[in-house]
Design a protein around this motif. Structure first.
Motif, PDB file in Angstrom:
ATOM      1  N   ILE A 112       0.861  -1.179   0.000  1.00  0.00           N
ATOM      2  CA  ILE A 112       0.000   0.000   0.000  1.00  0.00           C
ATOM      3  C   ILE A 112       0.901   1.234   0.000  1.00  0.00           C
ATOM      4  CG2 ILE A 112      -1.804   1.278   1.212  1.00  0.00           C
ATOM      5  CD1 ILE A 112      -2.586  -1.349   2.585  1.00  0.00           C
ATOM      6  N   VAL A 113       0.630   2.165  -0.906  1.00  0.00           N
ATOM      7  CA  VAL A 113       1.419   3.391  -1.015  1.00  0.00           C
ATOM      8  C   VAL A 113       0.521   4.568  -0.642  1.00  0.00           C
ATOM      9  CG1 VAL A 113       2.858   4.816  -2.494  1.00  0.00           C
ATOM     10  CG2 VAL A 113       2.777   2.340  -2.863  1.00  0.00           C
ATOM     11  N   VAL A 114       0.917   5.287   0.384  1.00  0.00           N
ATOM     12  CA  VAL A 114       0.141   6.426   0.871  1.00  0.00           C
ATOM     13  C   VAL A 114       0.901   7.708   0.543  1.00  0.00           C
ATOM     14  CG1 VAL A 114      -0.889   7.537   2.882  1.00  0.00           C
ATOM     15  CG2 VAL A 114      -0.806   5.028   2.751  1.00  0.00           C
ATOM     16  N   PHE A 115       0.273   8.578  -0.231  1.00  0.00           N
ATOM     17  CA  PHE A 115       0.865   9.887  -0.514  1.00  0.00           C
ATOM     18  C   PHE A 115       0.271  10.893   0.470  1.00  0.00           C
ATOM     19  CE2 PHE A 115       1.811   7.714  -4.425  1.00  0.00           C
ATOM     20  CZ  PHE A 115       3.031   8.261  -4.823  1.00  0.00           C
ATOM     21  N   GLY A 116       1.136  11.404   1.346  1.00  0.00           N
ATOM     22  CA  GLY A 116       0.708  12.349   2.362  1.00  0.00           C
ATOM     23  C   GLY A 116       0.863  11.746   3.747  1.00  0.00           C
ATOM     24  N   GLN A 165       7.684   9.277  -7.427  1.00  0.00           N
ATOM     25  CA  GLN A 165       7.743   8.067  -6.619  1.00  0.00           C
ATOM     26  C   GLN A 165       6.773   6.986  -7.077  1.00  0.00           C
ATOM     27  OE1 GLN A 165      10.105   7.603  -4.173  1.00  0.00           O
ATOM     28  NE2 GLN A 165      10.841   9.503  -5.115  1.00  0.00           N
ATOM     29  N   VAL A 166       5.915   7.294  -8.038  1.00  0.00           N
ATOM     30  CA  VAL A 166       4.993   6.279  -8.565  1.00  0.00           C
ATOM     31  C   VAL A 166       5.780   5.177  -9.262  1.00  0.00           C
ATOM     32  CG1 VAL A 166       3.139   5.832 -10.213  1.00  0.00           C
ATOM     33  CG2 VAL A 166       3.075   7.896  -8.775  1.00  0.00           C
ATOM     34  N   ASN A 167       6.730   5.587 -10.095  1.00  0.00           N
ATOM     35  CA  ASN A 167       7.589   4.617 -10.770  1.00  0.00           C
ATOM     36  C   ASN A 167       8.442   3.901  -9.728  1.00  0.00           C
ATOM     37  OD1 ASN A 167       8.918   3.230 -12.829  1.00  0.00           O
ATOM     38  ND2 ASN A 167      10.530   4.773 -12.938  1.00  0.00           N
ATOM     39  N   GLY A 168       8.467   2.596  -9.802  1.00  0.00           N
ATOM     40  CA  GLY A 168       9.251   1.824  -8.857  1.00  0.00           C
ATOM     41  C   GLY A 168       8.419   1.162  -7.785  1.00  0.00           C
ATOM     42  N   GLN A 169       7.151   1.555  -7.646  1.00  0.00           N
ATOM     43  CA  GLN A 169       6.279   0.868  -6.698  1.00  0.00           C
ATOM     44  C   GLN A 169       5.834  -0.470  -7.283  1.00  0.00           C
ATOM     45  OE1 GLN A 169       6.080   2.056  -3.739  1.00  0.00           O
ATOM     46  NE2 GLN A 169       6.993   4.041  -4.237  1.00  0.00           N
ATOM     47  N   ALA A 170       5.456  -1.383  -6.419  1.00  0.00           N
ATOM     48  CA  ALA A 170       5.041  -2.714  -6.858  1.00  0.00           C
ATOM     49  C   ALA A 170       3.876  -2.617  -7.843  1.00  0.00           C
ATOM     50  CB  ALA A 170       4.638  -3.550  -5.652  1.00  0.00           C
ATOM     51  N   LEU A 189      -1.886  11.481  -9.174  1.00  0.00           N
ATOM     52  CA  LEU A 189      -2.977  10.710  -9.765  1.00  0.00           C
ATOM     53  C   LEU A 189      -2.780  10.558 -11.269  1.00  0.00           C
ATOM     54  CD1 LEU A 189      -5.722   9.323  -9.508  1.00  0.00           C
ATOM     55  CD2 LEU A 189      -6.807  11.580  -9.689  1.00  0.00           C
ATOM     56  N   ALA A 190      -2.398  11.639 -11.941  1.00  0.00           N
ATOM     57  CA  ALA A 190      -2.159  11.574 -13.384  1.00  0.00           C
ATOM     58  C   ALA A 190      -1.046  10.574 -13.715  1.00  0.00           C
ATOM     59  CB  ALA A 190      -1.804  12.960 -13.915  1.00  0.00           C
ATOM     60  N   GLU A 191       0.020  10.599 -12.939  1.00  0.00           N
ATOM     61  CA  GLU A 191       1.130   9.682 -13.178  1.00  0.00           C
ATOM     62  C   GLU A 191       0.697   8.228 -13.010  1.00  0.00           C
ATOM     63  OE1 GLU A 191       5.098   8.583 -14.100  1.00  0.00           O
ATOM     64  OE2 GLU A 191       3.984  10.465 -14.347  1.00  0.00           O
ATOM     65  N   ILE A 192      -0.106   7.957 -11.991  1.00  0.00           N
ATOM     66  CA  ILE A 192      -0.588   6.587 -11.783  1.00  0.00           C
ATOM     67  C   ILE A 192      -1.449   6.150 -12.950  1.00  0.00           C
ATOM     68  CG2 ILE A 192      -2.065   5.131 -10.335  1.00  0.00           C
ATOM     69  CD1 ILE A 192      -1.241   6.935  -7.949  1.00  0.00           C
TER      70      ILE A 192
END
Length: 266
Positions: A112-116, A165-170, A189-192
């Protein structure tokens, strides 16, 4: 033959931190003549036994082979208890029996990736860490990240460029966006949406914020199927607007979506 607990623990920590799958093998009971004692332990990876011993020779080679077989199996099985007759099943001249517990650690915790790292995250992240998951929390504010607990399943990332930081997440990571506001949530959000198909993407906020996000994303050229793939408002519709109750509703939604996406999870 006693185990060197310091070396055993050191290897265990190394494997956990490097996320190498392994199996621990423990002798839980013996009968008759056997080459080891109750409580003897070994750690097995795909390369073989890397720490400890459960007796050496044929019994150890058989245990290693079984442990490696468990690592290769695509199964939710985490533990297996076996009893082997050393003479009839292992081919040893000893006439005893040994009971072995195999415990599999594949490091496949739910990512789980939490931004903020703000007020809601301060409640949500500790709650998530009570589950079998691995959390990454990303924020530009080092002081807020420092307020989160230090935990071996929590990675804290301090950066001004959240979207990088989106790139490189599972690939199977669930994303939760609750940064400092619309301006910082939007590029993440756009990057994801532009770079992957995530099992879950949720953004904290109101229905009005969701409409504005979709309008902005359309201007960035993101198509309708992807615009419909994220959740905003985030969380299930219960509780009040305190950080504690919001975090419970978010965690509940994450569990709901995890179990729909992967029925064998948990």
């Amino acid at each position: 033959m006693a185990i060197d607990l310091f070396l055993y623990a050191h290897e265990l920590i190394r494997l956990v931190e490097s996320r190498v799958p392994f199996v621990t093998v423990t002798i839980t009971a013996i009968r008759g003549s056997v080459p080891q004692i109750v409580g003897a332990k070994g750690i097995v990876t795909e390369t073989g036994i890397v720490a400890g011993t459960v007796g050496g020779g044929k019994i150890e080679s058989t245990a290693v082979a079984r442990a490696q077989s468990l690592l290769r199996e695509d199964s939710p099985t985490r533990c297996e208890l076996v009893t082997w007759n050393l003479q009839t099943e292992i081919g040893m001249t000893c006439g005893g029996e040994v009971q072995l517990l195999f415990e599999v650690r594949r490091h496949d915790e739910w990512p789980i990736v939490v931004f903020g790292a703000g007020h809601v995250s301060q409640s949500l992240v500790p709650l998530l860490l009570t589950l079998s998951c691995r959390v990454t929390c990303i924020d530009s504010r080092a002081d807020w990240l420092a307020r989160l607990p230090n935990h071996h399943r929590l990675v804290k990332v301090c950066t001004d460029d959240l979207a990088s930081q989106v790139n490189g997440q599972a690939e199977d990571a669930f994303f939760v966006l609750m940064s400092q506001g619309h301006a910082s949530d939007l590029p993440v959000l756009a990057e994801i949406l532009q770079t992957r198909t995530a099992p879950f993407v949720g953004v904290i906020g109101s229905a009005q914020k969701a409409a504005i996000l979709k309008r902005n994303l359309q201007e960035w050229g993101i198509d309708e199927p992807r615009l419909s793939s994220f959740r905003c408002p985030l969380g299930l519709p219960f509780g009040n607007n305190t950080p504690a109750e919001i975090s419970i509703s978010v965690a509940a939604q994450l569990l709901e979506q995890r179990d729909r996406w992967s029925p064998t999870a948990g």
